[in-house]
Design a protein around this motif. Structure first.
Motif, mmCIF file in Angstrom:
data_model
loop_
_atom_site.group_PDB
_atom_site.id
_atom_site.type_symbol
_atom_site.label_atom_id
_atom_site.label_comp_id
_atom_site.label_asym_id
_atom_site.label_seq_id
_atom_site.Cartn_x
_atom_site.Cartn_y
_atom_site.Cartn_z
ATOM 1 N N ALA A 220 -49.208 -18.475 -35.138
ATOM 2 C CA ALA A 220 -48.892 -19.725 -35.839
ATOM 3 C C ALA A 220 -49.368 -19.633 -37.281
ATOM 4 N N VAL A 221 -48.575 -20.186 -38.200
ATOM 5 C CA VAL A 221 -48.997 -20.319 -39.592
ATOM 6 C C VAL A 221 -48.911 -21.798 -39.964
ATOM 7 N N ILE A 222 -50.036 -22.376 -40.295
ATOM 8 C CA ILE A 222 -50.098 -23.778 -40.718
ATOM 9 C C ILE A 222 -50.019 -23.821 -42.246
ATOM 10 N N ILE A 223 -49.086 -24.611 -42.769
ATOM 11 C CA ILE A 223 -48.813 -24.666 -44.210
ATOM 12 C C ILE A 223 -49.322 -25.997 -44.755
ATOM 13 N N ILE A 224 -50.219 -25.923 -45.752
ATOM 14 C CA ILE A 224 -50.799 -27.126 -46.359
ATOM 15 C C ILE A 224 -50.317 -27.221 -47.804
ATOM 16 N N HIS A 225 -49.561 -28.245 -48.103
ATOM 17 C CA HIS A 225 -48.992 -28.400 -49.447
ATOM 18 C C HIS A 225 -50.062 -28.771 -50.469
ATOM 19 N N GLY A 226 -49.798 -28.423 -51.712
ATOM 20 C CA GLY A 226 -50.651 -28.842 -52.812
ATOM 21 C C GLY A 226 -50.175 -30.160 -53.407
ATOM 22 N N GLY A 227 -50.756 -30.510 -54.568
ATOM 23 C CA GLY A 227 -50.387 -31.748 -55.241
ATOM 24 C C GLY A 227 -51.576 -32.461 -55.851
ATOM 25 N N GLY A 228 -52.567 -31.687 -56.324
ATOM 26 C CA GLY A 228 -53.704 -32.299 -57.000
ATOM 27 C C GLY A 228 -54.471 -33.271 -56.133
ATOM 28 N N PHE A 229 -54.474 -33.073 -54.825
ATOM 29 C CA PHE A 229 -55.141 -33.932 -53.855
ATOM 30 C C PHE A 229 -54.494 -35.312 -53.742
ATOM 31 N N SER A 230 -53.653 -35.679 -54.683
ATOM 32 C CA SER A 230 -53.148 -37.048 -54.787
ATOM 33 C C SER A 230 -51.665 -37.174 -54.493
ATOM 34 N N PHE B 249 -50.845 -35.229 -44.594
ATOM 35 C CA PHE B 249 -52.191 -35.757 -44.396
ATOM 36 C C PHE B 249 -52.445 -36.800 -45.474
ATOM 37 N N SER B 250 -53.561 -37.497 -45.389
ATOM 38 C CA SER B 250 -53.877 -38.544 -46.360
ATOM 39 C C SER B 250 -54.139 -37.959 -47.747
ATOM 40 N N LEU B 251 -53.831 -38.748 -48.772
ATOM 41 C CA LEU B 251 -53.944 -38.295 -50.155
ATOM 42 C C LEU B 251 -54.981 -39.122 -50.917
ATOM 43 N N MET B 252 -55.496 -38.523 -51.987
ATOM 44 C CA MET B 252 -56.416 -39.228 -52.870
ATOM 45 C C MET B 252 -55.748 -40.502 -53.390
#
Length: 315
Positions: free
Chosen positions: A80-90, A116-119
Motif C-alpha cells: 500500500a502507498v498512502i498519499i498525503i497532499h501538500g498545501g501549506g497545512f491550510s 484530513f483537517s486543515l489549518m
C-alpha cells in the motif's frame, strides 16, 4: 510557539489574516497547477485502474476524513502507498494527486489519497492524529482493500511530506504517540518525501513573509515547541527514505539538506534526488515534465520497487 523574530501573531486578527492569506496562496497554486499535476505521462486509460472515492476512515468526521482508493482489480496482497497532499497545512485536496495515485496503482500498489483537517479548522496535532487513524483503518481492512499490512509506504509533498515524515517518526523510540495521543498499530515500511518541511530551525531561517508566520504561529501551539517536527523524533528506527529536494526551493529551502544530515547521523537508509536545474523549484517532480522531474520519478519508482521487493538492505 516562540516567535523567533517572525511575524508576530499574538493578535488574533493578525493571526487569522495570516492563516487566510496562506490558504489563499496555496489554493491558487493547486487550482492553477491542477492540469499539469494530473498530466502524468506514465498513466494510460487502458491501465484499467479502478477508483473507490470518499471512503470514510473516521466516523466522527465523515465529511473530512475520507480517502480515494486506486487499485487494479486483479491485484491482492500488494503493498500500500498512502498519499498525503501538500498545501501549506491550510489547503489542498486528494483530487489534486489523482495522477500520482493512478501511476502508483498501475505500478502494482494499492494507492490511497487521503484528506484530513486543515489549518484554520484545527491546530496541531489534529491532522496527524487523523492520518494515524487513516493508516490504522487501511491496515485493519487489508484484506478488503487487497493490500499487505506489513508493507505500508507513505508519500507526501510539501506539508504532506511533513506529515509523511511524522508518520515515519512513530517508528522511532521517542514517544511521538504520547505527544499526538494516538497509537499507530501498523509499521511504516518506507517513505517518499517530496520537498517537505522537517526541521523548525531551518524553517525559521527561510522566512517567506506571512506564510512562515501563518504556519509556524497559526498552527503549532506553544506547548508543542520542540515536539512538532520530524527531526525532534528521528532515530535509527526511522523507515528507509527516498527524498526529493531543491536547493532553490522558495518554500522549503534547506529542509532536504537538514533531513539528510539527521538521517545520516542516525544511520537511517536513505536515497535522494537533488534538482539540477534552476527552473526546478518546490515539488518539481509532481509536474512530471522536464529532466529533473523525470529523473526524480524514475528513481522514486526504482526505490519503491526495490524496497517492496526486499532488494534494499536497510540495516
Amino acid at each position: 510557539m516562540p516567535n523567533h523574530g517572525i511575524l508576530d501573531l499574538s493578535n488574533g486578527i493578525v493571526k487569522k489574516v495570516a492563516v487566510a492569506a496562506t490558504k489563499t496562496v496555496f489554493d491558487a497554486i493547486d487550482t492553477l497547477s491542477d492540469g499539469v499535476l494530473n498530466a502524468c505521462p506514465y498513466c494510460r486509460a487502458a491501465d484499467g485502474i479502478c477508483i473507490d472515492r470518499d471512503i470514510v476512515y473516521e466516523l466522527n468526521s465523515p465529511l473530512v476524513c475520507v480517502f480515494d482508493r486506486y487499485f487494479a482489480p486483479e491485484n491482492s496482497g500488494v503493498p500500500a502507498v498512502i498519499i498525503i497532499h501538500g498545501g501549506g497545512f491550510s489547503s489542498g485536496d486528494k483530487k489534486h494527486r489523482r495522477a500520482l495515485a493512478h501511476f502508483l496503482a498501475s505500478e502494482g500498489y494499492g494507492a490511497f489519497c487521503v484528506n484530513f483537517s486543515l489549518m484554520g479548522e484545527c491546530e496541531f496535532p489534529q491532522p496527524l492524529k487523523e492520518l494515524v487513524k487513516a493508516v490504522n483503518h487501511i491496515g485493519d481492512n487489508a484484506e478488503l482493500y487487497g493490500i499487505d499490512p506489513n508493507k505500508i509506504y507513505v508519500t507526501g509533498d510539501s506539508s504532506g511530506a511533513y506529515y509523511a515524515a511524522m508518520l515515519g517518526a512513530f517508528m522511532c523510540g521517542k514517544g511521538l504517540a504520547d505527544v499526538v495521543g494516538e497509537k499507530l498499530r501498523y509499521g511504516i515500511s518506507g517513505l517518499i518525501l517530496n520537498c517537505g518541511i522537517y526541521d523548525l530551525d531551518t524553517a525559521l531561517k527561510n522566512k517567506v513573509g506571512f506564510i512562515t508566520g501563518g504556519i509556524m504561529n497559526g498552527f503549532f501551539k506553544d506547548e508543542y515547541s520542540g515536539r512538532c517536527m520530524p527531526t525532534d523524533f528521528i532515530d535509527g528506527g526511522f523507515p528507509p527514505t527516498f527524498l526529493v529536494y531543491s536547493e532553490r526551493d522558495v518554500f522549503c529551502r534547506g529542509q532536504g539538506e537538514a533531513l539528510i544530515k539527521k538521517l545520516n547521523c542516525c544511520g537511517v537508509y536513505n536515497e535522494c534526488y537533488k534538482a539540477r536545474h534552476a527552473y526546478s523549484n518546490h515539488c518539481f517532480c509532481l509536474f512530471w515534465r522536464g529532466e529533473d522531474a523525470h529523473a526524480a520519478n524514475e528513481l522514486m519508482r526504482s526505490f519503491v520497487k526495490r524496497l517492496s521487493g526486499g532488494k534494499i538492505n536497510v540495516r
